[in-house]
Design a protein around this motif. Structure first.
Motif, short mmCIF file in Angstrom:
data_model
loop_
_atom_site.label_atom_id
_atom_site.label_comp_id
_atom_site.label_asym_id
_atom_site.label_seq_id
_atom_site.Cartn_x
_atom_site.Cartn_y
_atom_site.Cartn_z
N ARG A 154 -22.33 -95.02 -22.28
CA ARG A 154 -21.64 -96.17 -21.69
C ARG A 154 -22.29 -96.51 -20.36
N ASN A 155 -22.19 -97.78 -19.99
CA ASN A 155 -22.77 -98.23 -18.72
C ASN A 155 -21.66 -98.20 -17.67
N MET A 156 -21.75 -97.21 -16.78
CA MET A 156 -20.67 -96.98 -15.82
C MET A 156 -20.79 -97.89 -14.61
N LEU A 157 -19.66 -98.03 -13.92
CA LEU A 157 -19.59 -98.85 -12.71
C LEU A 157 -19.78 -97.94 -11.50
N THR A 158 -20.62 -98.34 -10.55
CA THR A 158 -20.82 -97.53 -9.35
C THR A 158 -19.76 -97.90 -8.30
N GLY A 196 -20.28 -99.01 -5.54
CA GLY A 196 -20.73 -100.25 -4.91
C GLY A 196 -20.45 -101.50 -5.75
N GLY A 197 -19.90 -101.29 -6.96
CA GLY A 197 -19.52 -102.43 -7.79
C GLY A 197 -20.59 -102.89 -8.77
N TYR A 198 -21.67 -102.10 -8.90
CA TYR A 198 -22.72 -102.45 -9.85
C TYR A 198 -22.50 -101.72 -11.17
N THR A 199 -22.87 -102.38 -12.27
CA THR A 199 -22.89 -101.71 -13.57
C THR A 199 -24.26 -101.07 -13.73
N MET A 200 -24.30 -99.79 -14.02
CA MET A 200 -25.58 -99.10 -14.15
C MET A 200 -26.37 -99.62 -15.35
N THR A 201 -27.69 -99.79 -15.18
CA THR A 201 -28.53 -100.23 -16.30
C THR A 201 -28.79 -99.08 -17.27
N VAL A 202 -28.59 -97.86 -16.80
CA VAL A 202 -28.78 -96.67 -17.62
C VAL A 202 -27.46 -96.33 -18.29
N GLY A 203 -27.49 -96.08 -19.62
CA GLY A 203 -26.30 -95.64 -20.33
C GLY A 203 -26.14 -94.14 -20.16
N LEU A 204 -24.90 -93.68 -20.08
CA LEU A 204 -24.67 -92.31 -19.67
C LEU A 204 -23.60 -91.60 -20.50
N THR A 205 -23.84 -90.33 -20.80
CA THR A 205 -22.79 -89.47 -21.34
C THR A 205 -23.07 -88.04 -20.89
N ASN A 206 -22.27 -87.09 -21.36
CA ASN A 206 -22.41 -85.71 -20.90
C ASN A 206 -22.08 -84.75 -22.02
N CYS A 207 -22.55 -83.50 -21.87
CA CYS A 207 -21.98 -82.39 -22.62
C CYS A 207 -21.85 -81.21 -21.67
N GLY A 208 -21.04 -80.23 -22.07
CA GLY A 208 -20.78 -79.10 -21.17
C GLY A 208 -19.35 -79.14 -20.68
N THR A 209 -18.95 -78.10 -19.92
CA THR A 209 -17.54 -78.05 -19.48
C THR A 209 -17.23 -79.11 -18.44
N LEU A 210 -18.27 -79.60 -17.75
CA LEU A 210 -18.04 -80.66 -16.76
C LEU A 210 -19.01 -81.80 -17.02
N GLY A 211 -18.55 -83.01 -16.79
CA GLY A 211 -19.40 -84.18 -16.97
C GLY A 211 -19.36 -85.06 -15.73
N TRP A 212 -20.53 -85.63 -15.41
CA TRP A 212 -20.64 -86.49 -14.23
C TRP A 212 -20.16 -87.90 -14.58
N THR A 213 -19.29 -88.44 -13.78
CA THR A 213 -18.83 -89.82 -14.01
C THR A 213 -18.80 -90.59 -12.70
N THR A 214 -18.79 -91.89 -12.83
CA THR A 214 -18.66 -92.74 -11.65
C THR A 214 -17.75 -93.91 -12.02
#
Ligand code: MD6
Ligand code: FE
Length: 215
Positions: free
Chosen positions: A49-53, A55-73
Motif C-alpha cells: 500500500r502507498n502510505m501517507l507521510t 508531511g501529507g505526501y503519499t509515498m511513491t513506494v508501496g510498502l508492507t511488512n513481515c515479522g512481529t513488528l511492522g513499520w507504518t506511517t
C-alpha cells in the motif's frame, strides 16, 4: 552534490561503503525465485500500500511488512506496530529463509548473531523514489540493517550524518545485499527515481526488503 562510486562487483565480492557498511554483490542470487514466492505469500495476506507521510505526501513506494513488528506511517507520524492497520491482523511471520539470509549477510559484514524482529518490504515501479532519510525509529541502534534488492536495478544514495552531506551513488542490482551498522547506522540514504529496465523474473518492479532489530 553527488559523488560517483562504481562498486560494480562480481557475485561474491564485498564492496565497503563505509567503515561498517558493505555491499554484498549477488549475495541472495541462489534464492531469488524462492524469495519471490515467499513475498507473494506475504503480500497476499498484507498487500503493498502507498502510505501517507506525516508531511501529507503519499509515498511513491508501496510498502508492507513481515515479522512481529511492522513499520507504518500516517499523518500522525512513523511507528512500529504489531498489527497491520489495513487488515487489523498481525503482520505475516518472518519466513525461516529470511532469517537465515539476514543472519548470514550480517555475519559477512562483521555483525554476529543478528536476529531481526521486523522486515519492511518496499515495492518500486518506474518513477518511484525514496527521499533521503535516516532509519532511527528502532530502539536497538546497535544492530545493523540488512537490505536485499530484487528485480529492476536502482541507484542507492548513501550520504553522511547530515542531510546536506554529499551522497555516494551506489548501483544496486537484483540479488545484492547492503548491510550497515556501527558508526554508519544513522547515515542518510535514499533511492533515486527508478527508470524502467524490466527484469526477467520481476518485470517492471524493484522489491527491496530491510531487516531490522527494533526491540
Ligand atoms: C531501498 N532502503 O533500498 C530503501 N535503509 O529501497 C533503505 O531505506 C535502507 O536499503 C536502511 C538500510 C538499508 C536500506
Ligand atoms: Fe532506510
Amino acid at each position: 552534490m553527488s559523488l560517483e562510486l562504481f562498486p560494480f562487483g562480481q557475485a561474491g565480492e564485498r564492496t565497503p561503503l563505509g567503515p561498517s557498511a558493505f555491499l554484498l554483490h549477488g549475495f541472495v542470487l541462489p534464492h531469488t525465485a524462492q524469495l519471490q514466492t515467499l513475498i507473494q505469500a506475504i503480500t497476499g495476506q498484507s498487500p503493498f500500500r502507498n502510505m501517507l507521510t506525516p508531511g501529507g505526501y503519499t509515498m511513491t513506494v508501496g510498502l508492507t511488512n513481515c515479522g512481529t513488528l511492522g513499520w507504518t506511517t500516517d499523518q500522525h507520524g512513523y511507528c512500529y506496530s504489531p498489527i497491520d492497520p489495513m487488515t487489523g491482523l498481525p503482520w505475516p511471520a518472518l519466513p525461516n529463509l529470511f532469517l537465515t539470509i539476514a543472519r548470514e549477510a550480517a555475519q559477512t559484514a562483521g555483525f554476529e548473531d543478528f536476529v531481526p524482529d521486523a522486515c519492511l518490504i518496499n515495492r518500486y515501479v518506474p518513477g518511484a523514489r525514496l527521499s533521503l532519510h535516516q532509519d532511527k525509529n528502532e530502539r536497538d541502534l546497535s544492530a545493523p540493517i540488512v537490505s536485499v534488492s530484487l528485480g529492476m536495478p536502482a541507484v542507492f544514495l548513501f550520504g553522511g550524518h547530515a542531510r546536506s552531506d554529499k551522497t555516494a551513488r551506489v548501483p544496486v542490482k537484483h540479488g545484492d545485499v547492503v548491510v550497515w551498522g556501527g558508526e554508519d547506522r544513522l547515515r542518510y540514504h535514499g533511492v533515486m527515481p527508478l527508470t524502467d529496465q524490466p527484469h526477467p523474473l520481476f518485470g517492471s518492479e524493484r522489491i527491496n526488503f530491510t531487516f531490522r532489530k527494533v526491540r
